[in-house]
Design an enzyme around this catalytic site. Sequence first.
Site, PDB file in Angstrom:
ATOM      1  N   GLU A 429      54.679  49.876  44.339  1.00 26.33           N
ATOM      2  CA  GLU A 429      54.045  49.234  43.191  1.00 26.33           C
ATOM      3  C   GLU A 429      54.125  47.713  43.329  1.00 26.33           C
ATOM      4  O   GLU A 429      55.212  47.149  43.414  1.00 26.33           O
ATOM      5  CB  GLU A 429      54.760  49.679  41.905  1.00 26.33           C
ATOM      6  CG  GLU A 429      54.295  48.942  40.656  1.00 26.33           C
ATOM      7  CD  GLU A 429      55.094  49.328  39.398  1.00 26.33           C
ATOM      8  OE1 GLU A 429      55.964  50.213  39.492  1.00 26.33           O
ATOM      9  OE2 GLU A 429      54.824  48.731  38.349  1.00 26.33           O
ATOM     10  N   ASP A 505      58.644  50.785  39.931  1.00 28.74           N
ATOM     11  CA  ASP A 505      59.715  50.241  39.099  1.00 28.74           C
ATOM     12  C   ASP A 505      60.263  51.317  38.167  1.00 28.74           C
ATOM     13  O   ASP A 505      59.548  52.249  37.804  1.00 28.74           O
ATOM     14  CB  ASP A 505      59.177  49.085  38.237  1.00 28.74           C
ATOM     15  CG  ASP A 505      58.810  47.875  39.086  1.00 28.74           C
ATOM     16  OD1 ASP A 505      59.352  47.764  40.203  1.00 28.74           O
ATOM     17  OD2 ASP A 505      57.974  47.068  38.629  1.00 28.74           O
ATOM     18  N   ASP A 507      60.533  51.586  35.108  1.00 22.79           N
ATOM     19  CA  ASP A 507      60.149  51.317  33.715  1.00 22.79           C
ATOM     20  C   ASP A 507      58.912  52.150  33.361  1.00 22.79           C
ATOM     21  O   ASP A 507      58.435  52.941  34.174  1.00 22.79           O
ATOM     22  CB  ASP A 507      59.896  49.817  33.506  1.00 22.79           C
ATOM     23  CG  ASP A 507      58.783  49.290  34.418  1.00 22.79           C
ATOM     24  OD1 ASP A 507      58.082  50.121  35.038  1.00 22.79           O
ATOM     25  OD2 ASP A 507      58.619  48.062  34.523  1.00 22.79           O
ATOM     26  N   ASP A 509      55.750  51.365  32.987  1.00 27.36           N
ATOM     27  CA  ASP A 509      54.590  51.175  33.867  1.00 27.36           C
ATOM     28  C   ASP A 509      54.779  51.906  35.187  1.00 27.36           C
ATOM     29  O   ASP A 509      53.864  52.536  35.700  1.00 27.36           O
ATOM     30  CB  ASP A 509      54.376  49.678  34.151  1.00 27.36           C
ATOM     31  CG  ASP A 509      53.588  49.009  33.032  1.00 27.36           C
ATOM     32  OD1 ASP A 509      53.027  49.762  32.191  1.00 27.36           O
ATOM     33  OD2 ASP A 509      53.555  47.771  32.999  1.00 27.36           O
TER      34      ASP A 509
END
Length: 642
Positions: A429, A505, A507, A509
């Site tokens: 990412e 990541d 998180d 997203d």
Amino acid sequence: MTTAEQQYSADKIQVLKGLEAVRKRPAMYIGDTSTRGMHHLIYEVVDNSIDEAMAGFCDYIEVILNEDGSVTVRDEGRGIPVDQHPTEKKSALEVVMTVLHAGGKFDRATYKVSGGLHGVGVSVVNALSEWCWVEVRRSKKLFKQEYQFGIPQTPVREIGSTRRRNGTITCFKPDTSIFNNTRFSFTAVCERLRELAFLNKKLQIKAVDNRTPDQKREIEFCYTGGIAEFVEYIDENRNSIQNKPIYIEKEREGVPVEIALQYNDSYSESIFTFANNINTIEGGTHLIGFKTALTRTLNNYAIRNNLYKNSGFSLSGEDVREGLTAVVSIKVAEPQFEGQTKTKLGNSEVKGIVESVLGESLNEYLEEHPPIAKRIIEKCQTAARARDAARKAKELTRRKSALDSGTLPGKLADCSINDPEHCELYLVEGDSAGGSAKQGRDRRFQAILPLRGKILNVEKASLDRILTNEEIRTIIFAVGIGVAGLDGELEMNKLRYNKIIIMTDADIDGAHIRTLLLTFFFRQMQPLVRLGHIYIAQPPLYRIKKGKEEHYAYDDDERNNILHRLNGASGVAINRYKGLGEMNPDQLWATTMDPAKRTLKRITLEDVAAADRMFTILMGDSVENRRAFIEENAKYVQNLDV
Ligand code: 0RA
């Protein structure tokens, strides 16, 4: 010793040897000793009751998860025979419970389950259980036998009388030394039981979770519509272009064939095939017969009714399967299961049987429902046009990249060795993490492909849009096996990397991008998922430093443990990583990419139909359903990665 006694001792030694073999190499019998293998114990026992249902003698099955980790499976079939075996000097029940593959000795003249991991026999379940007991009700009498690690503790005894119907109860507690403290997933058990209820019309199956006293759960599955309801269930979050599925049920040459299908406005192909209730993930002769008849029947109907503008036009197999959801279920007396995972039906006679049943019945349906027929043909023609555009888009990129010197996309930092067996592709990412990964990697066998931003949601995009999307095109080129929507059969022998590792990541997203990628692989490169080539990287959440000492923690528990070991927090620096980009190349290598130290989660696909439905919910149109699903399955959705 008499001859009979000698025979008895010989049998006993044989039995003990058999049990020992199972306990020594459990994986050989049940696939593995993870959660998955442990769940197969339940399915093995349930399959025996299902056999009784298929033979027409059982309409009720109950599965209970008990508080002590044991499982009870109860059916109202005829009851396992208990009478004395003439030569073996013991009850038939004892033979079934202790002798490997004893099932065949009691031919029930039904459609036996004997593929994949199923059909190994309940004696395997018994051998892998700390304890087990079986209770049989036959002609108002009650019989019981108990076992430990598969060894009978008593002969089969008559323990009383009963006024209830005939039936069998099996209760077993998986051996925790073999399945180390794994826990049954009620959700997973329910998925399989629901599937069995769809496949066995009108059979009533109850699932009960009694493990937490104040949170008991009970679900009953019973579908009068059989696999037609299965198709509606899979498509619950899609928009069908029909009122209800086309449903066909016919027996030909002694083979019962059941087919349900309906078209929806999505671009996905969701065909599920079963033989004797086994999900034939690798397809086989029934699938080939289905595909052949579908393409031919729709084309013939369209031509006969002048629905094509250009003479000479015809729909391809891919065109008629876009937006199609179908379930095909057949039963054969002697199924041949082939393929890598023994989930490919090999019986050659089945192809023609399914082909003729579907051909006749579908044609009849189309003739009787002209408006629906017209809608289906039009939808398939739209698919054909999009495919044409997609093909042109692919051609164009091929020529363009050929001009750009190399054939591989520029953003891909490939590895130097060529043997795919040892190669890994990291999908990373963001450009900044991608940069770190490129510097930190072992360039001999690790390739890096940075992905910018969110990738396209393939659940909502037509094939030409998918194939003109930059990120997706790059992935397709890098992976090398083609895509289902355009190439049909994927060329697994052209796979360029043995491991494809998604690194995002930790998180929201990151989770979203991960789900988008998984959806893409599931829809367009499903064999990669099924054969276990897809992995999720596990970057650390924290770096903890005290003096020269440095630790990484992958979750909050681990962080707390480390802090505890370091004697409190004084002089300790804790760094919470918000994204991969915050790690320098060395850290990224040390924590997430070094094969000697990293942990990867491998994606498995236990139940393809359940996964299909899940993706339609996670990526589809209904925000309301998505929220409800995530709230209900918060834990399960996390484990989607496992
Ligand atoms: C063999 C013969 C008969 C029943 C069964 C097996 C049987 C096995 C299982 C396993 C779980 N539940 C079961 N229910 C039945 C029929 C014997 C007869 O003729 O009555």
